[in-house]
Scaffold this motif. Structure first.
Motif, PDB file in Angstrom:
ATOM      1  N   VAL A 186       0.857  -1.188   0.000  1.00  0.00           N
ATOM      2  CA  VAL A 186       0.000   0.000   0.000  1.00  0.00           C
ATOM      3  C   VAL A 186       0.892   1.237   0.000  1.00  0.00           C
ATOM      4  O   VAL A 186       1.822   1.347   0.803  1.00  0.00           O
ATOM      5  CB  VAL A 186      -0.934   0.007   1.220  1.00  0.00           C
ATOM      6  N   GLU A 187       0.604   2.171  -0.916  1.00  0.00           N
ATOM      7  CA  GLU A 187       1.386   3.398  -1.032  1.00  0.00           C
ATOM      8  C   GLU A 187       0.467   4.603  -0.904  1.00  0.00           C
ATOM      9  O   GLU A 187      -0.670   4.585  -1.375  1.00  0.00           O
ATOM     10  CB  GLU A 187       2.141   3.435  -2.363  1.00  0.00           C
ATOM     11  N   GLU A 188       0.970   5.647  -0.278  1.00  0.00           N
ATOM     12  CA  GLU A 188       0.197   6.871  -0.086  1.00  0.00           C
ATOM     13  C   GLU A 188       0.743   7.989  -0.969  1.00  0.00           C
ATOM     14  O   GLU A 188       1.931   7.992  -1.316  1.00  0.00           O
ATOM     15  CB  GLU A 188       0.252   7.308   1.385  1.00  0.00           C
ATOM     16  N   PRO A 189      -0.104   8.942  -1.358  1.00  0.00           N
ATOM     17  CA  PRO A 189       0.357  10.041  -2.210  1.00  0.00           C
ATOM     18  C   PRO A 189       1.234  11.012  -1.425  1.00  0.00           C
ATOM     19  O   PRO A 189       0.938  11.345  -0.276  1.00  0.00           O
ATOM     20  CB  PRO A 189      -0.938  10.707  -2.681  1.00  0.00           C
ATOM     21  N   MET A 190       2.301  11.458  -2.069  1.00  0.00           N
ATOM     22  CA  MET A 190       3.229  12.417  -1.473  1.00  0.00           C
ATOM     23  C   MET A 190       3.252  13.678  -2.324  1.00  0.00           C
ATOM     24  O   MET A 190       3.152  13.621  -3.549  1.00  0.00           O
ATOM     25  CB  MET A 190       4.632  11.830  -1.397  1.00  0.00           C
ATOM     26  N   GLN A 191       3.381  14.816  -1.646  1.00  0.00           N
ATOM     27  CA  GLN A 191       3.525  16.085  -2.350  1.00  0.00           C
ATOM     28  C   GLN A 191       4.875  16.700  -2.007  1.00  0.00           C
ATOM     29  O   GLN A 191       5.346  16.593  -0.867  1.00  0.00           O
ATOM     30  CB  GLN A 191       2.401  17.049  -1.970  1.00  0.00           C
ATOM     31  N   SER A 192       5.485  17.295  -3.014  1.00  0.00           N
ATOM     32  CA  SER A 192       6.677  18.099  -2.738  1.00  0.00           C
ATOM     33  C   SER A 192       6.205  19.462  -2.252  1.00  0.00           C
ATOM     34  O   SER A 192       5.203  19.988  -2.737  1.00  0.00           O
ATOM     35  CB  SER A 192       7.540  18.242  -3.991  1.00  0.00           C
ATOM     36  N   PHE A 193       6.902  20.019  -1.262  1.00  0.00           N
ATOM     37  CA  PHE A 193       6.490  21.317  -0.736  1.00  0.00           C
ATOM     38  C   PHE A 193       7.667  22.281  -0.714  1.00  0.00           C
ATOM     39  O   PHE A 193       8.833  21.897  -0.668  1.00  0.00           O
ATOM     40  CB  PHE A 193       5.911  21.172   0.675  1.00  0.00           C
ATOM     41  N   ARG A 194       7.307  23.546  -0.741  1.00  0.00           N
ATOM     42  CA  ARG A 194       8.265  24.631  -0.556  1.00  0.00           C
ATOM     43  C   ARG A 194       7.581  25.672   0.313  1.00  0.00           C
ATOM     44  O   ARG A 194       6.436  26.060   0.053  1.00  0.00           O
ATOM     45  CB  ARG A 194       8.680  25.246  -1.889  1.00  0.00           C
ATOM     46  N   ILE A 195       8.270  26.092   1.355  1.00  0.00           N
ATOM     47  CA  ILE A 195       7.732  27.110   2.259  1.00  0.00           C
ATOM     48  C   ILE A 195       8.684  28.301   2.260  1.00  0.00           C
ATOM     49  O   ILE A 195       9.863  28.161   2.589  1.00  0.00           O
ATOM     50  CB  ILE A 195       7.580  26.579   3.697  1.00  0.00           C
ATOM     51  N   ASP A 196       8.179  29.448   1.843  1.00  0.00           N
ATOM     52  CA  ASP A 196       8.919  30.704   2.000  1.00  0.00           C
ATOM     53  C   ASP A 196       8.444  31.351   3.293  1.00  0.00           C
ATOM     54  O   ASP A 196       7.234  31.569   3.476  1.00  0.00           O
ATOM     55  CB  ASP A 196       8.659  31.629   0.804  1.00  0.00           C
ATOM     56  N   LEU A 197       9.395  31.656   4.184  1.00  0.00           N
ATOM     57  CA  LEU A 197       9.019  32.105   5.527  1.00  0.00           C
ATOM     58  C   LEU A 197      10.121  32.971   6.108  1.00  0.00           C
ATOM     59  O   LEU A 197      11.272  32.945   5.636  1.00  0.00           O
ATOM     60  CB  LEU A 197       8.766  30.894   6.423  1.00  0.00           C
ATOM     61  N   PRO A 198       9.797  33.770   7.122  1.00  0.00           N
ATOM     62  CA  PRO A 198      10.860  34.519   7.808  1.00  0.00           C
ATOM     63  C   PRO A 198      11.895  33.551   8.373  1.00  0.00           C
ATOM     64  O   PRO A 198      11.549  32.517   8.964  1.00  0.00           O
ATOM     65  CB  PRO A 198      10.106  35.256   8.928  1.00  0.00           C
ATOM     66  N   ALA A 199      13.167  33.885   8.193  1.00  0.00           N
ATOM     67  CA  ALA A 199      14.235  32.958   8.570  1.00  0.00           C
ATOM     68  C   ALA A 199      14.183  32.575  10.046  1.00  0.00           C
ATOM     69  O   ALA A 199      14.500  31.437  10.409  1.00  0.00           O
ATOM     70  CB  ALA A 199      15.595  33.570   8.222  1.00  0.00           C
ATOM     71  N   ASP A 200      13.751  33.501  10.907  1.00  0.00           N
ATOM     72  CA  ASP A 200      13.766  33.208  12.342  1.00  0.00           C
ATOM     73  C   ASP A 200      12.603  32.325  12.786  1.00  0.00           C
ATOM     74  O   ASP A 200      12.511  31.967  13.965  1.00  0.00           O
ATOM     75  CB  ASP A 200      13.758  34.516  13.137  1.00  0.00           C
ATOM     76  N   THR A 201      11.697  31.943  11.869  1.00  0.00           N
ATOM     77  CA  THR A 201      10.564  31.094  12.256  1.00  0.00           C
ATOM     78  C   THR A 201      10.754  29.636  11.847  1.00  0.00           C
ATOM     79  O   THR A 201       9.902  28.801  12.136  1.00  0.00           O
ATOM     80  CB  THR A 201       9.252  31.612  11.636  1.00  0.00           C
ATOM     81  N   ALA A 202      11.849  29.317  11.164  1.00  0.00           N
ATOM     82  CA  ALA A 202      12.064  27.937  10.710  1.00  0.00           C
ATOM     83  C   ALA A 202      12.093  26.971  11.889  1.00  0.00           C
ATOM     84  O   ALA A 202      11.630  25.827  11.779  1.00  0.00           O
ATOM     85  CB  ALA A 202      13.357  27.840   9.907  1.00  0.00           C
ATOM     86  N   GLY A 203      12.636  27.421  13.032  1.00  0.00           N
ATOM     87  CA  GLY A 203      12.703  26.554  14.204  1.00  0.00           C
ATOM     88  C   GLY A 203      11.343  26.137  14.722  1.00  0.00           C
ATOM     89  O   GLY A 203      11.197  25.056  15.312  1.00  0.00           O
ATOM     90  N   GLN A 204      10.309  26.966  14.523  1.00  0.00           N
ATOM     91  CA  GLN A 204       8.963  26.601  14.944  1.00  0.00           C
ATOM     92  C   GLN A 204       8.279  25.687  13.919  1.00  0.00           C
ATOM     93  O   GLN A 204       7.426  24.873  14.278  1.00  0.00           O
ATOM     94  CB  GLN A 204       8.096  27.853  15.130  1.00  0.00           C
ATOM     95  N   VAL A 205       8.656  25.809  12.649  1.00  0.00           N
ATOM     96  CA  VAL A 205       7.993  25.047  11.592  1.00  0.00           C
ATOM     97  C   VAL A 205       8.525  23.618  11.505  1.00  0.00           C
ATOM     98  O   VAL A 205       7.764  22.662  11.291  1.00  0.00           O
ATOM     99  CB  VAL A 205       8.153  25.763  10.236  1.00  0.00           C
ATOM    100  N   LEU A 206       9.823  23.420  11.691  1.00  0.00           N
ATOM    101  CA  LEU A 206      10.422  22.099  11.502  1.00  0.00           C
ATOM    102  C   LEU A 206       9.814  21.021  12.398  1.00  0.00           C
ATOM    103  O   LEU A 206       9.523  19.912  11.916  1.00  0.00           O
ATOM    104  CB  LEU A 206      11.939  22.184  11.710  1.00  0.00           C
ATOM    105  N   PRO A 207       9.575  21.267  13.690  1.00  0.00           N
ATOM    106  CA  PRO A 207       8.940  20.216  14.508  1.00  0.00           C
ATOM    107  C   PRO A 207       7.539  19.853  14.029  1.00  0.00           C
ATOM    108  O   PRO A 207       7.135  18.689  14.106  1.00  0.00           O
ATOM    109  CB  PRO A 207       8.905  20.840  15.906  1.00  0.00           C
ATOM    110  N   VAL A 208       6.795  20.825  13.537  1.00  0.00           N
ATOM    111  CA  VAL A 208       5.452  20.553  13.017  1.00  0.00           C
ATOM    112  C   VAL A 208       5.545  19.679  11.773  1.00  0.00           C
ATOM    113  O   VAL A 208       4.759  18.731  11.593  1.00  0.00           O
ATOM    114  CB  VAL A 208       4.712  21.868  12.715  1.00  0.00           C
ATOM    115  N   LEU A 209       6.501  19.981  10.896  1.00  0.00           N
ATOM    116  CA  LEU A 209       6.698  19.156   9.701  1.00  0.00           C
ATOM    117  C   LEU A 209       6.993  17.711  10.091  1.00  0.00           C
ATOM    118  O   LEU A 209       6.479  16.768   9.485  1.00  0.00           O
ATOM    119  CB  LEU A 209       7.842  19.720   8.852  1.00  0.00           C
ATOM    120  N   ALA A 210       7.829  17.539  11.115  1.00  0.00           N
ATOM    121  CA  ALA A 210       8.179  16.182  11.558  1.00  0.00           C
ATOM    122  C   ALA A 210       6.952  15.439  12.063  1.00  0.00           C
ATOM    123  O   ALA A 210       6.755  14.249  11.767  1.00  0.00           O
ATOM    124  CB  ALA A 210       9.252  16.249  12.638  1.00  0.00           C
ATOM    125  N   ARG A 211       6.084  16.126  12.823  1.00  0.00           N
ATOM    126  CA  ARG A 211       4.881  15.473  13.349  1.00  0.00           C
ATOM    127  C   ARG A 211       3.916  15.079  12.228  1.00  0.00           C
ATOM    128  O   ARG A 211       3.156  14.115  12.361  1.00  0.00           O
ATOM    129  CB  ARG A 211       4.170  16.394  14.344  1.00  0.00           C
TER     130      ARG A 211
END
Length: 662
Positions: A560-585
């Motif tokens: 069984v395979e699930e669909p994957m999307q490639s993503f790109r997020i443009d964001l303020p550089a100082d907010t990457a630390g808040q986004v990365l844990p959410v991406l992991a979850r």
């Protein structure tokens, strides 16, 4: 009079419907341009479109530019309604891609431009909203060259951008503009470059304009105009560009009949109305037409044309016929469907410009008594949208509908309530997975040999196929070993059965080979009548094939395979630390990280949650761009999808349902 079938495409809220209104006003079709916010535009005719201020269904209007009749098709911009854009692309002679001068190139803009270039559709770009605060046409031009295509050339200059008095002045034969044209066009034309190197004076401005029209017609170069659909700034220049740079429709009205159905709607009495783009020949009232979809088995469907309405000079007017190059509405074709070819098919083209929907949800009526009416209503909605499919679960008395996103779910709910009087509830949206064979399996059941209760012999082998190859049916038996009708029944049943694999998901990219066949010829008893108990029928093969196929598939095994999307997020550089844990979850895997940008892959199931959380994580400045990339094996527990067939994996249950005995 030359005809141009023109599409207006854009990311949602870029202003394409407002541009359509302004073009109609400039052509004298309407006295005043309507406003999306006021709900009085020509193309957003649905009540729901006027309420929400977005385009949901494509619409056609007509106007005249110089000596050219333009059939303009306004398409949705929201990605949830990409199916509407999908079918319009096949009937276009040219397109205008609208980009906001404030927001610039947005996710859907890139998806649309990639598709337009892949299909070779000549495209002009209109940078809209130069009168809005924050507008920066120069910055957007740089984004167009960087993110869409380097072969873009500005056709003039904007002044006063960001103010109500913003204007656009077209460029003439001044040296600076001629130099810009030469730089862009020479990259695509060796002959032009050679002529310039050999003798600069041999390259005239008129020659450059002719070369620009030629390269635009081949979708190699993309002229860029700027302006405001609200104030009308730059629209006259765009109209002149449409007339000069986009090629008119081709086709011989006296040639063989060929057309494509790109839209189906229902009239006040529930009758079907087919929107057809004619490529060759002509259709007259009372003509009997044949139509079919590419790859469809069985005889073509037929219908008799009872009325014709042709788009011309402002709207659609009744007419006795429609010829090559034109768009018309046809009545009387009760069995017609979107995507049907009328007459001869066009040259082979890649089907499926966008990925199919990757989400689904069960829809149930609030009032149990509406269950039958709900199924009829959903069938009519799916009929108008070929990328949206229904799964009927007779065991649980439920219907699942496939979706592109949550907005589409809201629109379906509102449409069922307002147009059909049916209140519904949706369950939680789930991801649509697929199954792929991981090995090879084979099975055979022989006629008159236990435990086979059917008068048929069927042997099948299942093995992996190439990715993207779909389901291929092959023969390892002689064609004459079985009547053609039985052979066709086996093939059709194979495709139908593989809609639900070992875990309930559609099986893709596999090769199914017919290895054994056998049947009892038609028998009669002493009175001369047909004796079914001693004669094989198509039903025997239709009922036996799922048992054999699923037995072979079980041997082969599936992943069984699930669909994957490639993503790109443009964001303020100082907010990457808040986004990365959410991406992991959410199961995302970052592949690239730079100051102000994150890129990687994310399961489709996590995209909606990311869209909801991103503004809060990035102070409202994060911009997410996603695009379907691939299927990959599911990590963790394998998701099971409830079966809607007779479950040929369970022989006892299957036979009880099919023949009422074991």
């Amino acid at each position: 009079m030359p005809i141009l079938n023109l599409g207006i495409l854009a990311h949602v809220d870029a202003g394409k419907t407002s541009l359509t209104e302004r073009l109609l006003h400039a052509a004298g079709v309407i006295d005043e341009p309507g406003r999306v916010d006021d709900g009085n535009t020509q193309t957003d005719s649905l009540a729901l479109e006027r309420q929400r201020g977005i385009t949901i269904k494509s619409a056609v209007v007509s106007f005249v530019v110089g000596d050219t009749t333009v059939n303009l098709i306004d398409t949705p911009g929201h990605p949830d309604f990409i199916a509407e854009v999908e079918r319009v692309l096949s009937v276009l002679d040219g397109a205008v891609l609208v980009v906001s001068a404030v927001e610039g190139v947005q996710p859907q803009t890139r998806v649309l431009m990639r598709t337009l270039r892949r299909l070779g559709i000549p495209t002009l770009i209109f940078v809209n909203k130069i009168d809005r605060r924050g507008a920066d046409p120069g910055r957007v031009l740089g984004e167009l060259a960087e993110k869409l295509c380097p072969a873009v050339v500005s056709m003039g200059s904007a002044a006063g951008h960001g103010t109500a008095g913003a204007s656009f002045t077209p460029s003439g034969d001044e040296p600076a503009f001629a130099g810009r044209l030469l730089d862009v066009l020479a990259d695509q034309s060796e002959s032009l470059l050679a002529a310039y190197v050999h003798d600069e004076s041999s390259v005239s401005y008129a020659g450059l304009r002719a070369e620009l029209a030629a390269q635009t017609g081949e979708a190699l170069a993309h002229p860029v105009f700027s302006g405001s659909a609200i104030t009308g700034a730059g629209v006259d220049a765009l109209i002149a560009g449409i007339e000069e740079l986009l090629p008119a429709a081709e086709g011989d009205p006296e040639g063989p009949l060929s057309g494509t159905v790109f839209k189906v709607e229902r009239g006040p009495a529930g009758e079907k109305i087919a929107y057809v783009r004619m490529f060759s020949g002509r259709i007259r009232i009372r003509d009997r037409l044949t139509f079919a979809r590419e790859g469809e088995s069985g005889a073509p469907r037929e219908g008799k044309v009872t009325a014709i309405s042709v788009f011309d000079r402002g709207g659609a007017a009744p007419g006795p016929e429609v010829g090559a190059g034109r768009i018309a509405r046809l009545w009387g074709l009760a069995d017609v469907r979107i995507g049907d070819t009328i007459g001869l098919p066009r040259k082979a083209e890649a089907q499926g410009h966008f990925p199919p929907p990757a989400l689904e949800s069960v829809v149930t009526p609030v009032r149990p008594g509406d269950r039958g009416a709900l199924h009829v209503a959903l069938a009519q909605l799916a009929e108008q949208d070929p990328l949206i499919s229904l799964r009927q679960d007779d065991v649980r008395q439920e219907v699942s509908v496939s979706l592109y996103g949550e907005v589409q779910k809201e629109v379906i709910e509102a449409t069922l309530r307002d147009d059909y009087g049916i209140d519904v509830a949706f369950r939680e949206t789930t991801t649509i997975c697929v199954e792929r064979p991981i090995g090879t399996g084979a099975a055979v059941e022989v006629i008159a040999k236990d435990p086979n209760p059917f008068l048929a012999t069927v042997g099948l082998r299942v093995e992996r196929g190439p990715r993207g190859g779909g389901v291929e049916f092959r023969l390892e038996v002689e064609l004459g070993s079985l009547p053609y009708a039985f052979m066709k029944t086996i093939e059709e049943t194979v495709h139908e059965t593989l809609r639900e694999g070992l875990h309930g998901w559609q099986v893709v990219d596999c090769v199914v080979t017919l290895t054994h066949t056998g049947y009892w010829a038609r028998q009669s008893h002493m009175g001369g009548g047909f004796d079914k108990s001693m004669s094989s029928t198509a039903g025997d093969f239709r009922n036996l094939t799922p048992l054999v196929l699923m037995s072979a598939l079980a041997q082969a095994g599936t992943m069984v395979e699930e669909p994957m999307q490639s993503f790109r997020i443009d964001l303020p550089a100082d907010t990457a630390g808040q986004v990365l844990p959410v991406l992991a979850r959410l199961g995302a895997v970052p592949r690239a990280q730079f100051p102000g940008m994150l890129a990687g892959d994310i399961p489709v199931a996590g995209v909606h949650a990311l869209e909801q959380q991103l503004p809060g994580l990035t102070r409202g400045e994060g911009v997410l761009e996603c695009d379907f990339d691939r299927y990959q094996p599911v990590r963790g527990p394998v998701p099971e999808r409830p079966r809607t067939d007779h479950n040929p994996l369970n022989r006892k249950e299957y036979l009880l349902r099919v023949v009422r005995r074991v």
